[in-house]
Design a protein around this motif. Structure first.
Motif, PDB file in Angstrom:
ATOM      1  N   VAL A 298       9.172 -14.087  -2.414  1.00  0.00           N
ATOM      2  CA  VAL A 298       9.024 -15.075  -1.332  1.00  0.00           C
ATOM      3  C   VAL A 298       8.748 -16.425  -2.010  1.00  0.00           C
ATOM      4  N   PRO A 299       9.732 -17.320  -2.019  1.00  0.00           N
ATOM      5  CA  PRO A 299       9.525 -18.585  -2.740  1.00  0.00           C
ATOM      6  C   PRO A 299       8.639 -19.560  -1.972  1.00  0.00           C
ATOM      7  N   ALA A 300       7.765 -20.224  -2.692  1.00  0.00           N
ATOM      8  CA  ALA A 300       7.037 -21.362  -2.121  1.00  0.00           C
ATOM      9  C   ALA A 300       8.024 -22.518  -2.070  1.00  0.00           C
ATOM     10  N   THR A 301       8.104 -23.194  -0.907  1.00  0.00           N
ATOM     11  CA  THR A 301       9.056 -24.311  -0.797  1.00  0.00           C
ATOM     12  C   THR A 301       8.352 -25.660  -0.718  1.00  0.00           C
TER      13      THR A 301
ATOM     14  N   ALA B 292       4.491 -21.692 -11.166  1.00  0.00           N
ATOM     15  CA  ALA B 292       5.881 -21.230 -11.042  1.00  0.00           C
ATOM     16  C   ALA B 292       6.666 -21.449 -12.330  1.00  0.00           C
ATOM     17  N   GLY B 293       5.969 -21.512 -13.456  1.00  0.00           N
ATOM     18  CA  GLY B 293       6.639 -21.609 -14.747  1.00  0.00           C
ATOM     19  C   GLY B 293       7.617 -22.770 -14.798  1.00  0.00           C
ATOM     20  N   ALA B 294       8.806 -22.497 -15.343  1.00  0.00           N
ATOM     21  CA  ALA B 294       9.815 -23.545 -15.522  1.00  0.00           C
ATOM     22  C   ALA B 294      10.275 -24.139 -14.193  1.00  0.00           C
ATOM     23  N   TRP B 295      10.006 -23.437 -13.085  1.00  0.00           N
ATOM     24  CA  TRP B 295      10.436 -23.883 -11.758  1.00  0.00           C
ATOM     25  C   TRP B 295       9.369 -24.741 -11.069  1.00  0.00           C
ATOM     26  N   SER B 296       8.235 -24.944 -11.729  1.00  0.00           N
ATOM     27  CA  SER B 296       7.118 -25.653 -11.091  1.00  0.00           C
ATOM     28  C   SER B 296       7.525 -27.051 -10.614  1.00  0.00           C
TER      29      SER B 296
ATOM     30  N   GLN C 114      16.758 -16.474 -25.768  1.00  0.00           N
ATOM     31  CA  GLN C 114      17.479 -15.193 -25.733  1.00  0.00           C
ATOM     32  C   GLN C 114      16.840 -14.238 -26.725  1.00  0.00           C
ATOM     33  N   MET C 115      16.788 -12.977 -26.350  1.00  0.00           N
ATOM     34  CA  MET C 115      16.205 -11.933 -27.206  1.00  0.00           C
ATOM     35  C   MET C 115      17.086 -10.702 -27.206  1.00  0.00           C
ATOM     36  N   LEU C 116      16.913  -9.885 -28.240  1.00  0.00           N
ATOM     37  CA  LEU C 116      17.638  -8.607 -28.330  1.00  0.00           C
ATOM     38  C   LEU C 116      16.651  -7.484 -28.568  1.00  0.00           C
TER      39      LEU C 116
ATOM     40  N   HIS D  21       3.088 -23.900 -20.514  1.00  0.00           N
ATOM     41  CA  HIS D  21       2.560 -23.278 -21.737  1.00  0.00           C
ATOM     42  C   HIS D  21       3.648 -22.988 -22.773  1.00  0.00           C
ATOM     43  N   PHE D  22       4.871 -23.317 -22.424  1.00  0.00           N
ATOM     44  CA  PHE D  22       6.019 -23.254 -23.345  1.00  0.00           C
ATOM     45  C   PHE D  22       6.104 -21.902 -24.071  1.00  0.00           C
ATOM     46  N   ARG D  23       5.906 -21.876 -25.380  1.00  0.00           N
ATOM     47  CA  ARG D  23       6.110 -20.632 -26.151  1.00  0.00           C
ATOM     48  C   ARG D  23       4.863 -19.769 -26.218  1.00  0.00           C
ATOM     49  N   LEU D  24       3.781 -20.184 -25.552  1.00  0.00           N
ATOM     50  CA  LEU D  24       2.513 -19.474 -25.738  1.00  0.00           C
ATOM     51  C   LEU D  24       1.883 -19.029 -24.422  1.00  0.00           C
ATOM     52  N   GLY D  25       2.701 -18.945 -23.369  1.00  0.00           N
ATOM     53  CA  GLY D  25       2.138 -18.682 -22.043  1.00  0.00           C
ATOM     54  C   GLY D  25       1.422 -17.348 -21.914  1.00  0.00           C
ATOM     55  N   ILE D  26       1.925 -16.336 -22.619  1.00  0.00           N
ATOM     56  CA  ILE D  26       1.275 -15.022 -22.527  1.00  0.00           C
ATOM     57  C   ILE D  26      -0.015 -15.057 -23.350  1.00  0.00           C
ATOM     58  N   THR D  27       0.093 -15.619 -24.530  1.00  0.00           N
ATOM     59  CA  THR D  27      -1.064 -15.687 -25.427  1.00  0.00           C
ATOM     60  C   THR D  27      -2.217 -16.472 -24.785  1.00  0.00           C
ATOM     61  N   LEU D  28      -1.893 -17.589 -24.130  1.00  0.00           N
ATOM     62  CA  LEU D  28      -2.952 -18.468 -23.609  1.00  0.00           C
ATOM     63  C   LEU D  28      -3.397 -18.116 -22.194  1.00  0.00           C
TER      64      LEU D  28
HETATM   65  C1  LIG Z   1      12.447 -15.401 -25.404  1.00  0.00           C
HETATM   66  C2  LIG Z   1      11.008 -15.740 -25.110  1.00  0.00           C
HETATM   67  C3  LIG Z   1      10.016 -15.307 -25.974  1.00  0.00           C
HETATM   68  C4  LIG Z   1       8.668 -15.620 -25.723  1.00  0.00           C
HETATM   69  N1  LIG Z   1       7.714 -15.160 -26.577  1.00  0.00           N
HETATM   70  C5  LIG Z   1       6.423 -15.437 -26.321  1.00  0.00           C
HETATM   71  C6  LIG Z   1       5.401 -14.949 -27.172  1.00  0.00           C
HETATM   72  O1  LIG Z   1       5.660 -14.271 -28.160  1.00  0.00           O
HETATM   73  N2  LIG Z   1       4.105 -15.242 -26.860  1.00  0.00           N
HETATM   74  C7  LIG Z   1       3.779 -15.991 -25.777  1.00  0.00           C
HETATM   75  O2  LIG Z   1       2.589 -16.229 -25.539  1.00  0.00           O
HETATM   76  N3  LIG Z   1       4.731 -16.479 -24.953  1.00  0.00           N
HETATM   77  C8  LIG Z   1       6.039 -16.239 -25.207  1.00  0.00           C
HETATM   78  N4  LIG Z   1       7.013 -16.741 -24.399  1.00  0.00           N
HETATM   79  C9  LIG Z   1       6.643 -17.734 -23.376  1.00  0.00           C
HETATM   80  C10 LIG Z   1       6.100 -17.104 -22.127  1.00  0.00           C
HETATM   81  O3  LIG Z   1       6.994 -16.127 -21.652  1.00  0.00           O
HETATM   82  C11 LIG Z   1       5.873 -18.205 -21.084  1.00  0.00           C
HETATM   83  O4  LIG Z   1       5.086 -19.249 -21.625  1.00  0.00           O
HETATM   84  C12 LIG Z   1       5.169 -17.610 -19.885  1.00  0.00           C
HETATM   85  O5  LIG Z   1       5.958 -16.598 -19.301  1.00  0.00           O
HETATM   86  C13 LIG Z   1       4.882 -18.679 -18.859  1.00  0.00           C
HETATM   87  O6  LIG Z   1       4.171 -18.036 -17.835  1.00  0.00           O
HETATM   88  P1  LIG Z   1       4.156 -18.636 -16.379  1.00  0.00           P
HETATM   89  O7  LIG Z   1       3.419 -17.638 -15.533  1.00  0.00           O
HETATM   90  O8  LIG Z   1       3.691 -20.052 -16.412  1.00  0.00           O
HETATM   91  O9  LIG Z   1       5.698 -18.701 -15.954  1.00  0.00           O
HETATM   92  P2  LIG Z   1       6.702 -17.496 -15.714  1.00  0.00           P
HETATM   93  O10 LIG Z   1       6.363 -16.334 -16.565  1.00  0.00           O
HETATM   94  O11 LIG Z   1       8.079 -18.104 -15.823  1.00  0.00           O
HETATM   95  O12 LIG Z   1       6.403 -17.071 -14.231  1.00  0.00           O
HETATM   96  C14 LIG Z   1       6.685 -17.964 -13.165  1.00  0.00           C
HETATM   97  C15 LIG Z   1       6.967 -17.120 -11.940  1.00  0.00           C
HETATM   98  O13 LIG Z   1       7.062 -17.976 -10.812  1.00  0.00           O
HETATM   99  C16 LIG Z   1       8.149 -17.524 -10.023  1.00  0.00           C
HETATM  100  N5  LIG Z   1       8.627 -18.656  -9.207  1.00  0.00           N
HETATM  101  C17 LIG Z   1       9.489 -19.628  -9.550  1.00  0.00           C
HETATM  102  N6  LIG Z   1       9.655 -20.482  -8.527  1.00  0.00           N
HETATM  103  C18 LIG Z   1       8.874 -20.039  -7.515  1.00  0.00           C
HETATM  104  C19 LIG Z   1       8.623 -20.498  -6.196  1.00  0.00           C
HETATM  105  N7  LIG Z   1       9.207 -21.592  -5.705  1.00  0.00           N
HETATM  106  N8  LIG Z   1       7.763 -19.790  -5.418  1.00  0.00           N
HETATM  107  C20 LIG Z   1       7.150 -18.668  -5.912  1.00  0.00           C
HETATM  108  N9  LIG Z   1       7.349 -18.184  -7.160  1.00  0.00           N
HETATM  109  C21 LIG Z   1       8.195 -18.867  -7.947  1.00  0.00           C
HETATM  110  C22 LIG Z   1       9.170 -17.041 -11.022  1.00  0.00           C
HETATM  111  O14 LIG Z   1      10.078 -16.161 -10.398  1.00  0.00           O
HETATM  112  C23 LIG Z   1       8.278 -16.355 -12.032  1.00  0.00           C
HETATM  113  O15 LIG Z   1       8.050 -15.024 -11.660  1.00  0.00           O
HETATM  114  C24 LIG Z   1       8.342 -16.412 -24.607  1.00  0.00           C
HETATM  115  C25 LIG Z   1       9.343 -16.816 -23.713  1.00  0.00           C
HETATM  116  C26 LIG Z   1      10.661 -16.482 -23.962  1.00  0.00           C
HETATM  117  C27 LIG Z   1      11.739 -16.932 -22.985  1.00  0.00           C
END
Ligand SMILES: Cc1cc2nc3c(=O)[nH]c(=O)nc-3n(C[C@H](O)[C@H](O)[C@H](O)COP(=O)(O)OP(=O)(O)OC[C@H]3O[C@@H](n4cnc5c(N)ncnc54)[C@H](O)[C@@H]3O)c2cc1C
Length: 257
Positions: free
Chosen positions: A78-81, A109-113, A127-129, A229-236
């Protein structure tokens, strides 16, 4: 904004107990594993025995279960609009299915914020494998400045990753696939015999280095953000979430009107 190092120290200190707690509560193991990392760089080869990994899809699965156990309502897909306002402050989150009334909200909302609020976050494609090893995988992480190999406990090795600034495109490409296979062969000779099982794409919230945005959104009382949080979102994540939770509690204590 908090310093990255503070967030890192706090999160890393919390992770082991957090994963144990989640596993015991839900039966799903996020597979926190202190496997160590061998890093090849300009200074030669270095060994970091304290480096750990987690299995992020399992971490999320456990977290969802734990939240549901605690009575949290989740509306998947359910997207927030946008935002409903009343008396100049937040009154709810709007969705295509109606408004969810609330006096406080966190945009995560991560990259969609940036699509839901005027926040500067760009998607950085990665991209990962997943390679299927033949029992000859490393028992630790191996990395250099270009790529990394992460062995999974139950078999298989994750190879990452690309950094691409191509908007919201989430299609895996043949060029990235062969580049990742090449990186793997360099980091772990013999891995060219492994088969690729899965190739996937994620979008990191970034565009400006690792500069997490954690705090109130100016112009709308009650709305907070936790992203970039770019490349560290899970870690942080553990420290970031704790910070935003404290901010919500402080605002509530000061009397949300
Ligand atoms: C290939 C790759 C490798 C990575 N490796 C690591 C690593 O080793 N260690 C590490 O710490 N991080 C790593 N990261 C980065 C990490 O994945 C991100 O920093 C993290 O996922 C960001 O978390 P987030 O919750 O902010 O965003 P997201 O994980 O992107 O979650 C955002 C959520 O919001 C939802 N959403 C979007 N728009 C809306 C809306 N309008 N309404 C409601 N929901 C919405 C999306 O569907 C998504 O589920 C990696 C990323 C990638 C792509």
């Amino acid at each position: 904004m908090p310093e990255i190092q503070d967030l890192l120290d706090e999160s890393l200190a919390r992770y082991p107990a957090y994963c144990t707690e989640l596993r015991e509560a839900t039966g799903v193991d996020p597979e926190y594993w202190v496997c160590g990392a061998r890093v090849y760089g300009a200074a030669g080869e270095r060994w970091f025995p304290e480096v750990a990994q987690i299995r992020n899809p399992r971490l999320l699965q456990a977290l969802l279960l734990a939240l549901r156990q605690q009575g949290v309502t989740i509306h998947p897909y359910v997207p927030a609009t946008g935002w409903a306002k009343a008396a100049g402050r937040l009154a709810g989150v709007t969705t295509p299915f109606g408004t969810v009334a609330c006096r406080q909200a966190v945009l995560a909302a991560g990259a969609w914020s940036g699509q839901v609020a005027g926040i500067s976050v760009q998607p950085i494609k990665g991209q990962m494998l997943l390679l299927q090893d033949q029992g000859d995988a490393p028992a630790h992480i191996v990395m250099d400045e270009h790529a990394y190999l992460v062995p999974r406990r139950g078999g298989g090795v994750v190879v990452g990753s690309t950094l691409e600034s191509v908007g919201f495109d989430t299609s895996p490409t043949a060029a990235a696939r062969s580049a990742l296979i090449g990186h793997a062969a360099r980091l772990w000779p013999g891995s060219d015999r492994w088969s690729a099982q899965h190739h996937w794409v994620g979008l990191r919230p970034g565009g400006n280095g690792i500069k997490p945005l954690i705090g109130p959104v100016s112009g709308l009382d009650g709305l907070f953000v936790n992203t970039a949080h770019f490349r560290l979102g899970i870690t942080l994540s553990l420290a970031s979430a704790a910070r935003v939770r404290r901010m919500l509690a402080e605002q509530a204590k000061a009397g949300v009107p």
